[in-house]
Design a protein around this motif. Sequence first.
Motif, PDB file in Angstrom:
ATOM      1  N   ASP A   5      -1.944  27.683 -35.184  1.00  0.00           N
ATOM      2  CA  ASP A   5      -1.321  28.072 -36.533  1.00  0.00           C
ATOM      3  C   ASP A   5      -0.210  28.665 -36.365  1.00  0.00           C
ATOM      4  O   ASP A   5       1.065  28.764 -36.877  1.00  0.00           O
ATOM      5  N   LEU A   6      -0.338  29.797 -35.640  1.00  0.00           N
ATOM      6  CA  LEU A   6       0.791  30.555 -34.926  1.00  0.00           C
ATOM      7  C   LEU A   6       1.783  30.165 -34.166  1.00  0.00           C
ATOM      8  O   LEU A   6       3.009  30.325 -34.537  1.00  0.00           O
ATOM      9  N   LEU A   7       1.571  28.857 -33.524  1.00  0.00           N
ATOM     10  CA  LEU A   7       2.593  28.193 -32.805  1.00  0.00           C
ATOM     11  C   LEU A   7       3.319  27.434 -33.773  1.00  0.00           C
ATOM     12  O   LEU A   7       4.422  27.327 -33.782  1.00  0.00           O
ATOM     13  N   LEU A   8       2.661  26.754 -34.662  1.00  0.00           N
ATOM     14  CA  LEU A   8       3.380  25.961 -35.823  1.00  0.00           C
ATOM     15  C   LEU A   8       4.370  26.965 -36.546  1.00  0.00           C
ATOM     16  O   LEU A   8       5.464  26.612 -36.897  1.00  0.00           O
ATOM     17  N   ILE A   9       3.963  28.197 -36.707  1.00  0.00           N
ATOM     18  CA  ILE A   9       4.712  28.951 -37.599  1.00  0.00           C
ATOM     19  C   ILE A   9       6.078  29.433 -36.954  1.00  0.00           C
ATOM     20  O   ILE A   9       6.943  29.537 -37.223  1.00  0.00           O
ATOM     21  N   GLY A  10       5.633  29.681 -35.464  1.00  0.00           N
ATOM     22  CA  GLY A  10       6.679  29.961 -34.632  1.00  0.00           C
ATOM     23  C   GLY A  10       7.985  29.084 -34.617  1.00  0.00           C
ATOM     24  O   GLY A  10       8.871  29.230 -34.616  1.00  0.00           O
ATOM     25  N   LEU A  11       7.403  27.829 -34.442  1.00  0.00           N
ATOM     26  CA  LEU A  11       8.279  26.550 -34.433  1.00  0.00           C
ATOM     27  C   LEU A  11       9.116  26.568 -35.660  1.00  0.00           C
ATOM     28  O   LEU A  11      10.216  26.256 -35.728  1.00  0.00           O
ATOM     29  N   ALA A  12       8.366  26.903 -36.796  1.00  0.00           N
ATOM     30  CA  ALA A  12       8.928  26.852 -38.001  1.00  0.00           C
ATOM     31  C   ALA A  12      10.361  27.796 -38.119  1.00  0.00           C
ATOM     32  O   ALA A  12      11.325  27.833 -38.631  1.00  0.00           O
ATOM     33  N   GLY A  13       9.688  29.017 -37.315  1.00  0.00           N
ATOM     34  CA  GLY A  13      10.711  30.048 -37.321  1.00  0.00           C
ATOM     35  C   GLY A  13      12.020  29.936 -36.631  1.00  0.00           C
ATOM     36  O   GLY A  13      12.940  30.017 -37.044  1.00  0.00           O
ATOM     37  N   ILE A 216       7.452  34.741 -37.146  1.00  0.00           N
ATOM     38  CA  ILE A 216       8.363  34.121 -37.666  1.00  0.00           C
ATOM     39  C   ILE A 216       9.916  34.749 -37.046  1.00  0.00           C
ATOM     40  O   ILE A 216      10.742  34.051 -37.047  1.00  0.00           O
ATOM     41  N   ALA A 217       9.707  36.169 -36.696  1.00  0.00           N
ATOM     42  CA  ALA A 217      10.834  36.951 -36.499  1.00  0.00           C
ATOM     43  C   ALA A 217      11.255  36.453 -35.115  1.00  0.00           C
ATOM     44  O   ALA A 217      12.628  36.350 -34.728  1.00  0.00           O
ATOM     45  N   VAL A 218      10.365  36.448 -34.339  1.00  0.00           N
ATOM     46  CA  VAL A 218      10.491  35.883 -32.765  1.00  0.00           C
ATOM     47  C   VAL A 218      11.340  34.553 -32.935  1.00  0.00           C
ATOM     48  O   VAL A 218      12.220  34.442 -32.218  1.00  0.00           O
ATOM     49  N   GLY A 219      10.892  33.603 -33.744  1.00  0.00           N
ATOM     50  CA  GLY A 219      11.099  32.330 -33.686  1.00  0.00           C
ATOM     51  C   GLY A 219      12.592  32.312 -34.431  1.00  0.00           C
ATOM     52  O   GLY A 219      13.488  31.534 -34.059  1.00  0.00           O
ATOM     53  N   ALA A 220      12.889  33.110 -35.593  1.00  0.00           N
ATOM     54  CA  ALA A 220      13.923  32.920 -36.152  1.00  0.00           C
ATOM     55  C   ALA A 220      15.131  33.670 -35.322  1.00  0.00           C
ATOM     56  O   ALA A 220      16.346  33.069 -35.140  1.00  0.00           O
ATOM     57  N   VAL A 221      14.684  34.559 -34.483  1.00  0.00           N
ATOM     58  CA  VAL A 221      15.871  35.220 -33.405  1.00  0.00           C
ATOM     59  C   VAL A 221      16.371  34.051 -32.362  1.00  0.00           C
ATOM     60  O   VAL A 221      17.546  33.879 -32.423  1.00  0.00           O
ATOM     61  N   LEU A 222      15.598  33.523 -31.744  1.00  0.00           N
ATOM     62  CA  LEU A 222      15.668  32.447 -30.877  1.00  0.00           C
ATOM     63  C   LEU A 222      16.393  31.088 -31.586  1.00  0.00           C
ATOM     64  O   LEU A 222      17.609  30.724 -31.062  1.00  0.00           O
ATOM     65  N   GLY A 223      16.173  30.753 -32.734  1.00  0.00           N
ATOM     66  CA  GLY A 223      16.940  29.697 -33.565  1.00  0.00           C
ATOM     67  C   GLY A 223      18.174  30.146 -34.027  1.00  0.00           C
ATOM     68  O   GLY A 223      19.075  29.150 -33.952  1.00  0.00           O
ATOM     69  N   SER A 224      18.412  31.387 -34.406  1.00  0.00           N
ATOM     70  CA  SER A 224      19.715  31.895 -34.664  1.00  0.00           C
ATOM     71  C   SER A 224      20.675  31.639 -33.564  1.00  0.00           C
ATOM     72  O   SER A 224      21.921  31.521 -33.795  1.00  0.00           O
TER      73      SER A 224
END
Length: 256
Positions: A5-13, A216-224
Motif C-alpha cells: 500500500d505504501l509503495l502504491l502511495i509513494g508512486l502516486a506521490g 506522499i511527501a517523499v514521492g512528491a519531492v522526487l516527482g517535482s
Amino acid sequence: MSPTDLLLIGLAGIWAGFINTVVGSGTLITFPVLLALGVPPVVANVSNTIGLAPGSFAGAWAMRPELKGQRSRILRLGPLALVGGIVGAVLLLRLPAEAFAAIVPVLIGLGCLLVVLQPVLSRRVAARRERLGEPVAGSPGGPRWLGAGVLATGVYGGYFGAAQGVLLLGLLGIGLDEPLPRINALKNVLAMLVNAVAGVVFILVSHVNWPVAVVIAVGAVLGSQLGARVGRRLPPTVYRVVIVTVGVVAIVNLLR
C-alpha cells in the motif's frame, strides 16, 4: 498500511509531484489512491495536503530562475493565498464529514473539467493578447481582480485542492502579461503557500495519517524535480488523460 500500500502511495506521490510542478491537479492522483486503500475521505485529504506541501516547495525552488523579477507579485499575492488557505482548511475541519463526502465528487468533477478545458483557455488568452497588441494587465502586479481570484483559489485549495494549479494558471494567464513558464513558476509558489499553511492548520488541530503523509511527501519531492526538468517536453495530453481517468474513478468510488 501494508508495504505494498505504501509503495502504491509513494508512486502516486511521485506522479502527483510531477504533475503539480508542470500544471497542477496532483491531488486527483493521490486522493483517489488513498480512498481506494480505505483511508477515510477527510483524513485522506488532510494527510494528502500535508504530504504534497514539501513537493510544492521543491517544485517552486527548482523553478526559481523563472521567478526572477517577480518578487513584488509574490509579496502582493502571497498573503492572499495564505489567508485563503487558512479559511479553506478551517472550513474543511468545521463542516461535517458528510458535507465533505458530498462536496468532493463535485470538486473532483470540476477539477477534471478544468483540466480538459485548460488548452482552450490558454488559446483564448493568447488570442486575446494578440488582438490587443499590448499587455492585458494594467500593471506588473496585475489587475485588482487578480488578488480576489487568488484569495478564492486559496480557499478552494485549503479545502480540497484538486485543480488548484489549473485555476491559478487560468487566472494568472489572463491577468499577467508573461510567458507560461514564468506564470507557472508563480503558480507553484502560490500553491506551495496554500498547501503549507493548510498543512500547519491540519497538524495543529486534526488527525493525520503520518505514514501516508510522509510517503506522499517523499514521492512528491522526487516527482517535482522530474517535473521541473522534463515536464515541459512531454505531451500535455498524456497526463491530462490520466488525471481525468483517475478523477472519474474517484467520483465513482465516492458515489457508491
